[in-house]
Motif scaffolding. Structure first.
Motif, PDB file in Angstrom:
ATOM      1  N   TYR A 130      16.175  46.834  37.119  1.00  0.00           N
ATOM      2  CA  TYR A 130      14.953  46.863  36.552  1.00  0.00           C
ATOM      3  C   TYR A 130      14.384  46.045  37.440  1.00  0.00           C
ATOM      4  O   TYR A 130      14.189  45.365  37.798  1.00  0.00           O
ATOM      5  N   THR A 131      12.566  46.752  37.491  1.00  0.00           N
ATOM      6  CA  THR A 131      11.661  44.984  37.989  1.00  0.00           C
ATOM      7  C   THR A 131      10.887  45.130  37.274  1.00  0.00           C
ATOM      8  O   THR A 131      10.622  45.621  36.120  1.00  0.00           O
ATOM      9  N   VAL A 132      10.825  43.816  36.958  1.00  0.00           N
ATOM     10  CA  VAL A 132       9.590  42.863  35.922  1.00  0.00           C
ATOM     11  C   VAL A 132       9.073  42.841  37.190  1.00  0.00           C
ATOM     12  O   VAL A 132       9.005  41.788  38.135  1.00  0.00           O
ATOM     13  N   PRO A 133       7.566  43.288  36.460  1.00  0.00           N
ATOM     14  CA  PRO A 133       6.072  42.079  37.304  1.00  0.00           C
ATOM     15  C   PRO A 133       5.863  41.264  36.483  1.00  0.00           C
ATOM     16  O   PRO A 133       6.131  40.704  35.794  1.00  0.00           O
ATOM     17  N   GLY A 134       5.236  40.994  37.453  1.00  0.00           N
ATOM     18  CA  GLY A 134       4.987  38.998  37.821  1.00  0.00           C
ATOM     19  C   GLY A 134       3.268  39.085  36.353  1.00  0.00           C
ATOM     20  O   GLY A 134       3.068  40.121  36.799  1.00  0.00           O
ATOM     21  N   ASP A 135       3.639  38.196  35.362  1.00  0.00           N
ATOM     22  CA  ASP A 135       2.592  38.031  34.415  1.00  0.00           C
ATOM     23  C   ASP A 135       2.030  38.613  33.757  1.00  0.00           C
ATOM     24  O   ASP A 135       0.275  39.193  33.672  1.00  0.00           O
ATOM     25  N   ASP A 136       2.522  40.050  33.599  1.00  0.00           N
ATOM     26  CA  ASP A 136       2.821  41.266  32.360  1.00  0.00           C
ATOM     27  C   ASP A 136       3.657  40.851  31.561  1.00  0.00           C
ATOM     28  O   ASP A 136       4.534  40.874  32.038  1.00  0.00           O
ATOM     29  N   PHE A 137       2.818  39.951  30.034  1.00  0.00           N
ATOM     30  CA  PHE A 137       3.694  40.273  29.245  1.00  0.00           C
ATOM     31  C   PHE A 137       4.026  40.871  28.269  1.00  0.00           C
ATOM     32  O   PHE A 137       4.943  41.492  27.433  1.00  0.00           O
ATOM     33  N   THR A 138       3.140  42.678  28.764  1.00  0.00           N
ATOM     34  CA  THR A 138       3.676  43.506  27.705  1.00  0.00           C
ATOM     35  C   THR A 138       4.425  44.138  28.222  1.00  0.00           C
ATOM     36  O   THR A 138       4.851  44.883  27.369  1.00  0.00           O
ATOM     37  N   ARG A 139       5.261  44.277  29.214  1.00  0.00           N
ATOM     38  CA  ARG A 139       5.909  44.853  29.918  1.00  0.00           C
ATOM     39  C   ARG A 139       7.429  44.007  30.252  1.00  0.00           C
ATOM     40  O   ARG A 139       8.735  44.232  29.944  1.00  0.00           O
ATOM     41  N   ALA A 140       7.072  42.299  30.087  1.00  0.00           N
ATOM     42  CA  ALA A 140       8.564  41.258  30.268  1.00  0.00           C
ATOM     43  C   ALA A 140       9.275  41.888  28.421  1.00  0.00           C
ATOM     44  O   ALA A 140       9.035  41.691  27.344  1.00  0.00           O
ATOM     45  N   GLY A 141      10.679  42.372  28.978  1.00  0.00           N
ATOM     46  CA  GLY A 141      10.435  42.626  27.792  1.00  0.00           C
ATOM     47  C   GLY A 141      11.951  43.845  27.308  1.00  0.00           C
ATOM     48  O   GLY A 141      12.431  44.011  26.640  1.00  0.00           O
TER      49      GLY A 141
ATOM     50  N   SER B  80      20.995  40.429  24.910  1.00  0.00           N
ATOM     51  CA  SER B  80      19.343  40.389  24.514  1.00  0.00           C
ATOM     52  C   SER B  80      19.056  39.262  24.636  1.00  0.00           C
ATOM     53  O   SER B  80      17.646  39.093  25.300  1.00  0.00           O
ATOM     54  N   ILE B  81      19.538  38.273  24.333  1.00  0.00           N
ATOM     55  CA  ILE B  81      18.500  36.854  23.864  1.00  0.00           C
ATOM     56  C   ILE B  81      18.542  36.497  25.196  1.00  0.00           C
ATOM     57  O   ILE B  81      18.000  36.157  26.062  1.00  0.00           O
ATOM     58  N   ALA B  82      19.630  36.547  26.078  1.00  0.00           N
ATOM     59  CA  ALA B  82      20.033  36.122  27.501  1.00  0.00           C
ATOM     60  C   ALA B  82      18.901  36.544  28.232  1.00  0.00           C
ATOM     61  O   ALA B  82      18.452  35.788  29.034  1.00  0.00           O
ATOM     62  N   LEU B  83      18.652  37.700  28.169  1.00  0.00           N
ATOM     63  CA  LEU B  83      18.508  38.656  29.209  1.00  0.00           C
ATOM     64  C   LEU B  83      16.941  38.054  29.034  1.00  0.00           C
ATOM     65  O   LEU B  83      16.003  38.437  30.320  1.00  0.00           O
ATOM     66  N   TYR B  84      16.309  38.427  27.993  1.00  0.00           N
ATOM     67  CA  TYR B  84      14.781  38.410  27.500  1.00  0.00           C
ATOM     68  C   TYR B  84      14.586  37.417  27.974  1.00  0.00           C
ATOM     69  O   TYR B  84      13.283  36.884  28.626  1.00  0.00           O
ATOM     70  N   GLU B  85      15.160  36.147  27.925  1.00  0.00           N
ATOM     71  CA  GLU B  85      14.411  34.801  28.452  1.00  0.00           C
ATOM     72  C   GLU B  85      14.683  34.692  29.679  1.00  0.00           C
ATOM     73  O   GLU B  85      13.538  34.296  30.634  1.00  0.00           O
ATOM     74  N   GLY B  86      15.510  35.791  30.163  1.00  0.00           N
ATOM     75  CA  GLY B  86      15.431  35.558  32.034  1.00  0.00           C
ATOM     76  C   GLY B  86      14.471  36.546  32.389  1.00  0.00           C
ATOM     77  O   GLY B  86      12.905  35.862  32.672  1.00  0.00           O
ATOM     78  N   GLU B  87      13.691  37.944  31.594  1.00  0.00           N
ATOM     79  CA  GLU B  87      12.636  38.659  31.568  1.00  0.00           C
ATOM     80  C   GLU B  87      11.948  37.615  31.684  1.00  0.00           C
ATOM     81  O   GLU B  87      10.793  37.353  32.852  1.00  0.00           O
ATOM     82  N   ILE B  88      11.374  36.786  30.864  1.00  0.00           N
ATOM     83  CA  ILE B  88      10.319  36.054  30.841  1.00  0.00           C
ATOM     84  C   ILE B  88      10.075  34.752  31.904  1.00  0.00           C
ATOM     85  O   ILE B  88       9.217  34.459  32.226  1.00  0.00           O
ATOM     86  N   ASN B  89      11.717  34.583  32.016  1.00  0.00           N
ATOM     87  CA  ASN B  89      11.352  33.313  33.108  1.00  0.00           C
ATOM     88  C   ASN B  89      10.897  34.285  34.228  1.00  0.00           C
ATOM     89  O   ASN B  89       9.600  33.444  35.353  1.00  0.00           O
ATOM     90  N   LEU B  90      10.852  35.191  34.518  1.00  0.00           N
ATOM     91  CA  LEU B  90      10.778  36.033  36.029  1.00  0.00           C
ATOM     92  C   LEU B  90       8.805  36.514  35.409  1.00  0.00           C
ATOM     93  O   LEU B  90       8.246  36.085  37.034  1.00  0.00           O
ATOM     94  N   ALA B  91       8.095  36.509  35.324  1.00  0.00           N
ATOM     95  CA  ALA B  91       7.189  36.593  34.167  1.00  0.00           C
ATOM     96  C   ALA B  91       6.621  35.216  34.530  1.00  0.00           C
ATOM     97  O   ALA B  91       4.828  35.139  35.449  1.00  0.00           O
ATOM     98  N   ILE B  92       6.862  34.483  33.989  1.00  0.00           N
ATOM     99  CA  ILE B  92       6.223  33.601  33.922  1.00  0.00           C
ATOM    100  C   ILE B  92       5.826  32.953  35.126  1.00  0.00           C
ATOM    101  O   ILE B  92       4.643  32.112  35.913  1.00  0.00           O
ATOM    102  N   HIS B  93       7.498  32.473  35.536  1.00  0.00           N
ATOM    103  CA  HIS B  93       6.879  31.073  36.843  1.00  0.00           C
ATOM    104  C   HIS B  93       7.578  32.107  38.021  1.00  0.00           C
ATOM    105  O   HIS B  93       7.229  31.495  39.247  1.00  0.00           O
ATOM    106  N   ALA B  94       7.735  33.169  38.411  1.00  0.00           N
ATOM    107  CA  ALA B  94       8.153  33.572  39.351  1.00  0.00           C
ATOM    108  C   ALA B  94       7.046  34.721  40.614  1.00  0.00           C
ATOM    109  O   ALA B  94       7.561  35.211  41.611  1.00  0.00           O
ATOM    110  N   GLY B  95       6.608  36.029  39.765  1.00  0.00           N
ATOM    111  CA  GLY B  95       5.571  36.132  40.110  1.00  0.00           C
ATOM    112  C   GLY B  95       6.527  37.458  40.285  1.00  0.00           C
ATOM    113  O   GLY B  95       6.104  38.627  40.456  1.00  0.00           O
TER     114      GLY B  95
END
Length: 140
Positions: free
Chosen positions: A8-19, A43-58
């Motif tokens: 999976y690729t998580v885009p930065g700053d896109d909270f509509t796709r994080a998750g 699900s919980i562990a990965l969701y938290e990671g996705e949100i961190n990728l979006a918020i903090h890492a671009g």
């Protein structure tokens, strides 16, 4: 069972796709007949990671491997890195900007929850280089 690999690729700053990754993985695990308790932990562990990728890492990448024994997850980014891992692992500590907090994110529970809900957890980070988190949840 032969290992199942997902990317999976998580885009930065896109909270509509994080998750999206955690939702997809949840669906895959349910179809495989994995116990609801284990599906919830993953699900919980990965969701938290996705949100961190979006918020903090671009943004960043997630690689998942499902084996007979566990769900292995590797989250990697080329973000700013974490200067103080001990502090970052403290419940309630957050560097999320105010605009992110106003959306209901950034409470400082991401990394602690990732560790809490995984059976194996490791984080490696270098300032200016990025962060890699590896987690595993045993299939019991």
């Amino acid at each position: 069972m032969e290992a199942i690999r997902l990317h999976y690729t998580v885009p930065g700053d896109d909270f509509t796709r994080a998750g999206e990754a955690s939702a997809d993985l949840k669906s895959v695990l349910k179809k495989l007949g994995v116990s609801p308790t284990t599906v919830r932990k993953v699900s919980i562990a990965l969701y938290e990671g996705e949100i961190n990728l979006a918020i903090h890492a671009g943004g960043g990448d997630i690689d998942v491997e499902i084996t007979d024994d566990a769900v292995h997850m590797c989250l990697s980014d080329q973000g700013p890195g974490i200067a103080d891992l001990s502090l970052a692992m403290s419940e309630g500590y957050s560097t999320a900007p105010d605009e992110v907090r106003s959306l209901g994110f950034g409470a400082g529970m991401g990394l602690p929850n990732m560790k809490k809900y995984s059976d194996e957890f490791d984080i490696q980070s270098a300032v200016g280089v990025g962060t890699t988190v590896t987690m595993a949840v045993c299939l019991t």
